[in-house]
Design a protein around this motif. Structure first.
Motif, mmCIF file in Angstrom:
data_model
loop_
_atom_site.group_PDB
_atom_site.id
_atom_site.type_symbol
_atom_site.label_atom_id
_atom_site.label_comp_id
_atom_site.label_asym_id
_atom_site.label_seq_id
_atom_site.Cartn_x
_atom_site.Cartn_y
_atom_site.Cartn_z
ATOM 1 N N SER A 34 0.841 -1.200 0.000
ATOM 2 C CA SER A 34 0.000 0.000 0.000
ATOM 3 C C SER A 34 0.867 1.237 0.000
ATOM 4 O O SER A 34 1.894 1.295 0.686
ATOM 5 N N LEU A 35 0.429 2.209 -0.859
ATOM 6 C CA LEU A 35 1.200 3.445 -0.986
ATOM 7 C C LEU A 35 0.788 4.468 0.051
ATOM 8 O O LEU A 35 1.376 5.530 0.148
ATOM 9 N N LYS A 36 -0.309 4.211 0.802
ATOM 10 C CA LYS A 36 -0.790 5.198 1.740
ATOM 11 C C LYS A 36 0.118 5.213 2.975
ATOM 12 O O LYS A 36 0.462 4.178 3.535
ATOM 13 N N LYS A 37 0.462 6.494 3.377
ATOM 14 C CA LYS A 37 1.330 6.668 4.538
ATOM 15 C C LYS A 37 0.541 6.697 5.826
ATOM 16 O O LYS A 37 1.004 6.266 6.885
ATOM 17 N N HIS A 38 -0.721 7.259 5.755
ATOM 18 C CA HIS A 38 -1.574 7.393 6.930
ATOM 19 C C HIS A 38 -2.830 6.564 6.726
ATOM 20 O O HIS A 38 -3.498 6.723 5.700
ATOM 21 N N ASP A 39 -3.163 5.747 7.682
ATOM 22 C CA ASP A 39 -4.388 4.950 7.636
ATOM 23 C C ASP A 39 -5.420 5.652 8.520
ATOM 24 O O ASP A 39 -5.320 5.641 9.758
ATOM 25 N N LEU A 40 -6.409 6.300 7.862
ATOM 26 C CA LEU A 40 -7.393 7.116 8.571
ATOM 27 C C LEU A 40 -8.769 6.478 8.538
ATOM 28 O O LEU A 40 -9.770 7.152 8.787
ATOM 29 N N SER A 41 -8.840 5.177 8.189
ATOM 30 C CA SER A 41 -10.158 4.552 8.047
ATOM 31 C C SER A 41 -10.859 4.410 9.402
ATOM 32 O O SER A 41 -12.077 4.310 9.468
ATOM 33 N N THR A 42 -10.095 4.424 10.503
ATOM 34 C CA THR A 42 -10.701 4.240 11.816
ATOM 35 C C THR A 42 -10.961 5.556 12.530
ATOM 36 O O THR A 42 -11.499 5.575 13.632
ATOM 37 N N TRP A 43 -10.595 6.676 11.911
ATOM 38 C CA TRP A 43 -10.777 7.993 12.545
ATOM 39 C C TRP A 43 -12.240 8.382 12.503
ATOM 40 O O TRP A 43 -12.978 8.044 11.577
ATOM 41 N N LYS A 44 -12.647 9.161 13.459
ATOM 42 C CA LYS A 44 -14.006 9.684 13.466
ATOM 43 C C LYS A 44 -14.075 10.973 12.652
ATOM 44 O O LYS A 44 -13.075 11.604 12.350
ATOM 45 N N TYR A 45 -15.336 11.378 12.348
ATOM 46 C CA TYR A 45 -15.545 12.590 11.530
ATOM 47 C C TYR A 45 -15.053 13.831 12.278
ATOM 48 O O TYR A 45 -14.455 14.733 11.678
ATOM 49 N N ALA A 46 -15.246 13.834 13.633
ATOM 50 C CA ALA A 46 -14.800 15.003 14.394
ATOM 51 C C ALA A 46 -13.292 15.121 14.384
ATOM 52 O O ALA A 46 -12.735 16.225 14.298
ATOM 53 N N ASP A 47 -12.583 13.945 14.427
ATOM 54 C CA ASP A 47 -11.118 13.986 14.369
ATOM 55 C C ASP A 47 -10.633 14.519 13.037
ATOM 56 O O ASP A 47 -9.679 15.300 12.947
ATOM 57 N N LEU A 48 -11.297 14.041 11.950
ATOM 58 C CA LEU A 48 -10.901 14.529 10.606
ATOM 59 C C LEU A 48 -11.105 16.034 10.504
ATOM 60 O O LEU A 48 -10.243 16.776 9.992
ATOM 61 N N ARG A 49 -12.238 16.538 10.996
ATOM 62 C CA ARG A 49 -12.532 17.976 10.871
ATOM 63 C C ARG A 49 -11.543 18.801 11.691
ATOM 64 O O ARG A 49 -11.037 19.818 11.222
ATOM 65 N N ASP A 50 -11.230 18.342 12.935
ATOM 66 C CA ASP A 50 -10.288 19.096 13.754
ATOM 67 C C ASP A 50 -8.895 19.083 13.161
ATOM 68 O O ASP A 50 -8.191 20.105 13.197
ATOM 69 N N SER A 104 -4.222 21.209 11.695
ATOM 70 C CA SER A 104 -2.940 20.573 11.375
ATOM 71 C C SER A 104 -2.111 21.454 10.451
ATOM 72 O O SER A 104 -2.643 22.170 9.600
ATOM 73 N N CYS A 105 -0.785 21.387 10.619
ATOM 74 C CA CYS A 105 0.161 22.085 9.735
ATOM 75 C C CYS A 105 0.923 21.110 8.850
ATOM 76 O O CYS A 105 1.750 21.530 8.042
ATOM 77 N N ASP A 106 0.704 19.797 9.076
ATOM 78 C CA ASP A 106 1.345 18.788 8.238
ATOM 79 C C ASP A 106 0.547 18.665 6.941
ATOM 80 O O ASP A 106 -0.625 18.247 6.956
ATOM 81 N N MET A 107 1.182 19.069 5.812
ATOM 82 C CA MET A 107 0.467 19.126 4.534
ATOM 83 C C MET A 107 0.072 17.740 4.066
ATOM 84 O O MET A 107 -1.036 17.537 3.535
ATOM 85 N N GLU A 108 0.946 16.732 4.286
ATOM 86 C CA GLU A 108 0.606 15.377 3.856
ATOM 87 C C GLU A 108 -0.571 14.843 4.664
ATOM 88 O O GLU A 108 -1.509 14.243 4.112
ATOM 89 N N LEU A 156 -2.785 16.682 6.157
ATOM 90 C CA LEU A 156 -3.950 17.504 5.791
ATOM 91 C C LEU A 156 -4.587 16.992 4.501
ATOM 92 O O LEU A 156 -5.820 16.849 4.401
ATOM 93 N N ASP A 157 -3.760 16.686 3.487
ATOM 94 C CA ASP A 157 -4.288 16.154 2.225
ATOM 95 C C ASP A 157 -4.927 14.796 2.443
ATOM 96 O O ASP A 157 -5.994 14.490 1.852
ATOM 97 N N ALA A 158 -4.318 13.951 3.310
ATOM 98 C CA ALA A 158 -4.885 12.630 3.561
ATOM 99 C C ALA A 158 -6.230 12.749 4.269
ATOM 100 O O ALA A 158 -7.188 12.029 3.951
ATOM 101 N N CYS A 159 -6.332 13.717 5.212
ATOM 102 C CA CYS A 159 -7.608 13.932 5.896
ATOM 103 C C CYS A 159 -8.684 14.411 4.920
ATOM 104 O O CYS A 159 -9.836 13.978 4.973
ATOM 105 N N LYS A 160 -8.311 15.350 4.030
ATOM 106 C CA LYS A 160 -9.281 15.834 3.038
ATOM 107 C C LYS A 160 -9.748 14.704 2.148
ATOM 108 O O LYS A 160 -10.953 14.573 1.852
ATOM 109 N N GLU A 161 -8.796 13.848 1.704
ATOM 110 C CA GLU A 161 -9.161 12.755 0.803
ATOM 111 C C GLU A 161 -10.083 11.772 1.519
ATOM 112 O O GLU A 161 -11.090 11.321 0.952
ATOM 113 N N GLU A 162 -9.795 11.444 2.797
ATOM 114 C CA GLU A 162 -10.639 10.524 3.560
ATOM 115 C C GLU A 162 -12.012 11.137 3.805
ATOM 116 O O GLU A 162 -13.050 10.460 3.719
#
Length: 835
Positions: free
Chosen positions: A640-656, A661-665, A667-673
């Protein structure tokens, strides 16, 4: 004897032959005249037969002389038949319509005019030391270059004549048509001079007839030959021909002339053959159509009243014979009942139509019974005419009486007019003065119009105007009642005029001051208007520059879109080739797997057969190990090419994380999820559409369809270090209007602002509804969840707009206030910096 050259000798020989022929012809004519017995007669009948108009391929001096003669005779014909006849009609007062005809006097003048005529130019050429035909032709052109009757040979309608050089001939437009004359032999044929030595030689001839003819000719020309002894005696043929023709015309003019026109019926000299076009052309060339028109409208037969009276006086009784010749003719024609169209009375003659005089003569010479009836008719006509004269006399007397009465009335009118003039002269100073004083009312009207222009002191000025009006009326009444002289009236008028002018000047000065103040105010307003116009022009120039900048930006956007389209097309082509290569590899692996499977199946069957045989023979069978089969689809597990596995994160965690976050990678992974979960949610919502009444995402249908197609095709967005800000506008139908009747006719506009690949702001405009404003982080569930690459907006021509256009529309709909209100919830980093 004088020795001559060859050419001179040939010319002398030809001159001698001509001279002999001429003397013989004159001798024959003289003898014929001597033989006629009527030498003392005063009346004679002469017949003149002349050659017609000549026109050949080669026309020389002979044709020139013949056509000149025809021109002179045609002029005489026109003068005698057309001109004199019409002059007589005008003199007699017949009122015949005038017939216009072509006058050939200018053509004759071209030939025989003194000094510049062709004959005189030819004679002058003979007097030169070395005469030549080309010099003669050039002189003809130079002296008559503006004459309408002469032209160059190349203007001829005949091809052979157009080949003649300009110095070799000339074209003359005769009355019958244009003729080109070749002048090469004009000098030789015009030279009729005979050398004196040849004259002396012929005069001493042994032939008595020859000697007699030449001696007679020498005696006739002795005075002239005495002056030119020892020189060439020159007497041209043209001058002789012209003198003889002049003498002939003088004789024709002194006699009564009748003309017979000979017409050539055909050009083949055959009998019983008539060529209509040829005959008509001859008649037109001869001017006969004008003569026929004159005969049809005129009266060719005529006679004087006296001749007619003397002709028929003996056939009538003495009662009628005593009448006046004119009255006699009128009575005679009335009695005969002749048609008034067949005859006409002139001043001294009676004129008849063609053939009507013969009918009249036959009626007059009829039997005595008809003559008696004729006499009775004449008597009746005389009685009627005399009664008409008596009536006319009575009418004249009545008219005279009326005229006397009219004169008496006019005398009374004259007396009245004289009395009126005397009274008018006495009262003229008064009414003239009153008229002049009344003219001052016009000045007051002008003054009143000036006063109306005032804005201040108008009442006082009007009061002064009313005082002047009362003064003028009083002066008029004074002139009417009191006796006043002209000087007193003029003094009163001048005083009033001075007062009126002074008041007008005062009012005009006030109006001028007011006008100057208004002009100053107007200039001030103009200056303000100019300043506003300048500011307006500056604003327009600024707007024009901004529009030009926008146009350049639109062009850059269009170029960027085309570049991205080309890049996408190249990527799609590479993907297509990679897919084709992968499909070919998969097909090869599948074929290899099938072969291996068949080989294993064959080994298995062979082993089972061997086992069965071994059981029968009780032998051992070697156990063969088969290779493990490869996966059917040839798939290979890739890490797998994904660096961050966000499938178990909640919607509130993604929004916060997106907001903090200042980490661009990350941030992009959160937006994509986040957007992946939105897609799943919308897919579930679409599946359960009939069960749940929830609102769909607010995005145009073509954008949604483009996103679904991008998901199936596997289109992914590019990973840029710095997200680009792009703005789009496309037509839009609200989700609530899609299922209504006529919903597709209520189209609005859908604006979108993409921060990188994800939408940051969304605006919906509809003509009859309030605008809808959506922000990322605030209205995520209602906004478009597709990425920019998935929407396909970059591939739509004209969809991308300038940032200024989007921002102006966003601010106009209250977007700035909406952003300030929800600034803590906005997820776009660009909008946070913007605020």
């Amino acid at each position: 004897m004088v020795p001559l050259k060859t050419g001179e000798a040939a010319s002398a020989r030809d001159a001698l032959a001509k001279s002999v022929y001429s003397h013989v012809f004159d001798h024959i004519v003289s003898r014929i005249n001597q033989a006629l017995p009527f030498s003392t007669s005063k009346n004679f009948i002469g017949i003149l037969d002349i050659a017609g108009f000549e026109y050949f391929q080669h026309n020389s001096f002979e044709q020139f002389c013949i056509n000149y003669c025809n021109e002179k005779l045609q002029q005489f014909f026109n003068q005698r038949i057309l001109k004199e006849e019409q002059e007589m009609y005008e003199k007699e007062g017949l009122g015949v319509k005038r017939i216009e005809f072509t006058d050939n006097a200018d053509c004759i003048e071209l030939i025989e005019r003194k000094g510049v005529g062709i004959f005189d130019i030819l004679d002058e050429e003979h007097k030169l030391p070395r005469p030549t035909y080309d010099h003669f032709t050039t002189e003809v052109y130079n002296k008559n270059k503006n004459h309408r009757r002469i032209g160059l040979p190349r203007k001829s309608k005949l091809k052979a004549h157009r080949e003649i050089r300009d110095d070799q001939g000339f074209l003359i437009r005769h009355f019958a048509g244009g003729v080109v004359y070749n002048t090469e032999q004009f000098l030789e044929k015009n030279n009729d001079a005979l050398h004196h030595n040849l004259e002396f030689l012929v005069a001493e001839s042994s032939n008595g007839l020859v000697k007699h003819m030449f001696s007679k000719g020498q005696s006739a020309s002795a005075p002239s030959s005495a002056k030119s002894t020892g020189k060439l005696n020159f007497d041209s043929v043209g001058s002789k021909f012209r003198a003889q023709l002049t003498k002939l015309l003088e004789k024709l003019k002194s006699t009564g002339t009748s003309f017979i026109r000979c017409i050539k019926p055909n050009s083949k000299m055959a009998d019983h053959m008539f060529e209509g076009s040829n005959v008509l052309s001859q008649l037109q060339c001869a001017g006969m159509h004008n003569v026929l028109d004159l005969m049809q409208q005129g009266f060719p037969s005529r006679t004087s009243f006296t001749e007619l009276y003397n002709m028929y006086k003996r056939y009538l009784p003495p009662v009628l014979a005593r009448l006046d010749p004119r009255l006699f003719c009128k009575a005679l024609f009335k009695a005969l009942g002749l048609n008034e169209h067949d005859f006409k009375f002139g001043m001294t003659k009676v004129f008849f139509r063609a053939g009507k005089f013969a009918e009249f003569d036959q009626m007059m010479k009829s039997d005595p019974e008809n003559l008696a009836k004729l006499v009775e008719k004449v008597k009746v006509w005389l009685i009627r005419s005399r009664f008409k004269k008596a009536q006319y006399g009575a009418w004249s007397v009545i008219k005279l009486r009326k005229k006397i009465e009219w004169r008496r009335e006019m005398l009374i009118k004259i007396q009245k007019t004289v009395k009126m003039w005397i009274t008018k002269r006495r009262l003229r100073p008064k009414y003239k003065g009153i008229q002049k004083v009344r003219t001052l009312h016009k000045e007051l009207v002008q003054m009143d119009s000036i006063i109306n222009k005032l804005k201040k002191n108008k009442d006082s000025a009007k009061a002064k105007c009313q005082q002047l009006t009362a003064l003028i009326n009083a002066t008029i009444q004074k002139i009417k009642v009191q006796p006043m002289s002209r000087e007193q009236i003029d003094s009163e008028y001048n005083a009033l005029l001075a007062q009126v002018h002074s008041q007008i000047q005062a009012v005009s000065k006030m109006v001028e001051e007011q006008r100057m103040n208004e002009e100053k105010e107007r200039l001030r307003k103009i200056q303000e208007e100019m300043e506003r116009e300048r500011l307006k022009k500056e604003a327009e120039e600024k707007a024009r520059k901004e529009e030009e900048l926008r146009r350049i930006q639109r062009m850059e956007l269009e170029a960027q879109r085309k570049a991205e389209e080309e890049k996408r097309r190249i990527q799609e082509e590479e993907d297509r080739k990679a897919a084709e290569k992968l499909s070919s590899e998969l097909a090869a692996e599948q074929e290899d797997t099938e072969r291996r499977r068949q080989a294993i199946e064959q080994e298995r069957r062979d082993r089972e057969l061997a086992l069965r045989l071994a059981q029968e023979d009780q032998d051992q069978v070697e156990d063969v190990s088969l290779p493990a089969p490869t996966p059917a689809n040839g798939a290979v597990k890739r890490p797998s090419l994904k660096k961050h596995d966000l499938s178990t994160w909640k919607y509130a965690d993604l929004r916060d994380t997106i907001n903090t976050s200042c980490d661009m990678e990350l941030l992009d992974a959160c937006k994509e999820e986040f957007h992946r979960r939105l897609k799943v949610y919308h897919a579930w919502k679409t599946k359960n559409k009939n069960k749940m009444e929830t609102e769909e995402q607010r995005a145009p249908q073509d954008v949604v369809h483009a996103g679904e197609a991008a998901m199936h095709l596997g289109i992914t967005e590019d990973d840029d270090d710095e997200p680009k800000q792009r703005f789009f506008r496309i037509p839009f139908i609200r989700p609530s209007d899609r299922n209504q009747d006529g919903g597709y006719q209520n189209k609005g506009w859908w604006y979108a602002h993409f921060d990188g690949q994800w939408i940051a702001r969304q605006l919906e405009l509809h003509p009859d509804k309030h605008p809808v404003l959506l922000l990322s982080g605030v209205d995520d569930l209602q906004m478009c969840e597709l990425s920019l690459a998935e929407t396909g907006l970059t591939r739509k021509r004209g969809a991308e707009v300038l940032p200024a256009d989007f921002e102006s529309q966003w601010r106009a709909c209250g977007g700035k206030e909406y952003m300030l209100k929800n600034r803590t919830r906005i997820s776009s980093q660009y909008l946070k910096k913007f605020l």
